[in-house]
Enzyme design. Structure first.
Site, mmCIF file in Angstrom:
data_model
loop_
_atom_site.group_PDB
_atom_site.id
_atom_site.type_symbol
_atom_site.label_atom_id
_atom_site.label_comp_id
_atom_site.label_asym_id
_atom_site.label_seq_id
_atom_site.Cartn_x
_atom_site.Cartn_y
_atom_site.Cartn_z
ATOM 1 N N VAL A 48 47.196 38.385 43.325
ATOM 2 C CA VAL A 48 45.974 38.140 42.554
ATOM 3 C C VAL A 48 45.015 39.320 42.698
ATOM 4 O O VAL A 48 44.353 39.712 41.735
ATOM 5 C CB VAL A 48 45.290 36.825 43.000
ATOM 6 C CG1 VAL A 48 43.969 36.619 42.269
ATOM 7 C CG2 VAL A 48 46.215 35.635 42.770
ATOM 8 N N CYS A 49 44.957 39.917 43.871
ATOM 9 C CA CYS A 49 43.998 40.992 44.162
ATOM 10 C C CYS A 49 44.050 42.147 43.163
ATOM 11 O O CYS A 49 43.004 42.561 42.657
ATOM 12 C CB CYS A 49 44.172 41.502 45.588
ATOM 13 S SG CYS A 49 43.874 40.222 46.836
ATOM 14 N N PRO A 50 45.233 42.686 42.821
ATOM 15 C CA PRO A 50 45.217 43.801 41.873
ATOM 16 C C PRO A 50 44.713 43.395 40.488
ATOM 17 O O PRO A 50 44.082 44.197 39.800
ATOM 18 C CB PRO A 50 46.661 44.282 41.830
ATOM 19 C CG PRO A 50 47.477 43.181 42.400
ATOM 20 C CD PRO A 50 46.576 42.437 43.332
ATOM 21 N N LEU A 53 40.846 43.448 40.842
ATOM 22 C CA LEU A 53 40.271 44.789 40.964
ATOM 23 C C LEU A 53 40.419 45.576 39.669
ATOM 24 O O LEU A 53 39.521 46.346 39.301
ATOM 25 C CB LEU A 53 40.880 45.530 42.146
ATOM 26 C CG LEU A 53 40.643 44.887 43.522
ATOM 27 C CD1 LEU A 53 41.158 45.793 44.634
ATOM 28 C CD2 LEU A 53 39.198 44.525 43.751
#
Length: 189
Positions: A48-50, A53
């Site tokens: 999920v993080c990429p 960002l």
């Protein structure tokens, strides 16, 4: 969250930025005099993080035009941030500052540290030019954020700062109607 209205506790940490390389970020030096968004996320090289960002990068130019700097923070090191930046198509687009928090001190300060995992929650904080926290929002690990909502939140925070005594109602837009709290509004909204 008990952080709203509080001044950010001082911290210094190593960071990475696409066109700047490695450098040190200091809350006392870098946050004062401009608006800041701190975007905590669990870890580099994840799922999920990429997406978050990359989405935040899509709003970066608009936020910069509003006088805002973005700081993405995880408990990874600044070296891991650079490696992720160099190896991920999504993260390779990121132009804003990526702060390392391997000591977990920043994550603890903002009350987003998951102690048992050594990772940060998905926390978003808006800090005004005086270093005071104006907004705090935390999502569960499996729920990604929508960075486009930050533009309206920043505009509302900036409006309220410039217009003491006025408040911005739900779904307020920059050219929208504001409210002036008072007895005449009680029970009328």
């Amino acid at each position: 969250m008990g952080l709203i209205g509080k001044t950010v506790e001082p911290f210094v940490s190593d960071a990475f930025q696409k066109d700047k390389g490695f450098f040190t970020v200091s809350s006392e030096k870098d946050f004062i005099g401009k608006w800041s968004i701190l975007c905590f996320y669990p870890a580099d090289f994840t799922f999920v993080c990429p997406t978050e960002l990359e989405d935040l990068q899509e709003q970066y130019a608009t936020l910069k035009d509003l006088g805002v700097e973005i700081y993405a923070i995880s408990t990874d090191t600044h070296f891991a941030h650079k490696a992720w930046h160099d190896s991920s198509e999504a993260i390779g687009k990121v132009e804003y500052v990526m702060v390392g928090d391997p000591s977990h001190e920043i994550s603890k300060t903002f009350d987003v540290l998951i102690e048992s995992a050594g990772l940060a929650e998905r926390g978003t904080f808006v800090i005004d030019p005086d270093g005071v926290i104006q907004m705090a929002e935390v999502n569960a690990g499996g729920i990604g954020r929508d960075a486009s909502t930050l533009v309206d939140k920043i505009k509302a925070a900036q409006y309220v700062r410039k217009n003491p005594g006025e408040v911005c109602p739900a779904k307020w837009k920059n050219d929208g109607k504001t409210l002036t709290p008072g007895l005449d509004l009680v029970g009328k909204i």
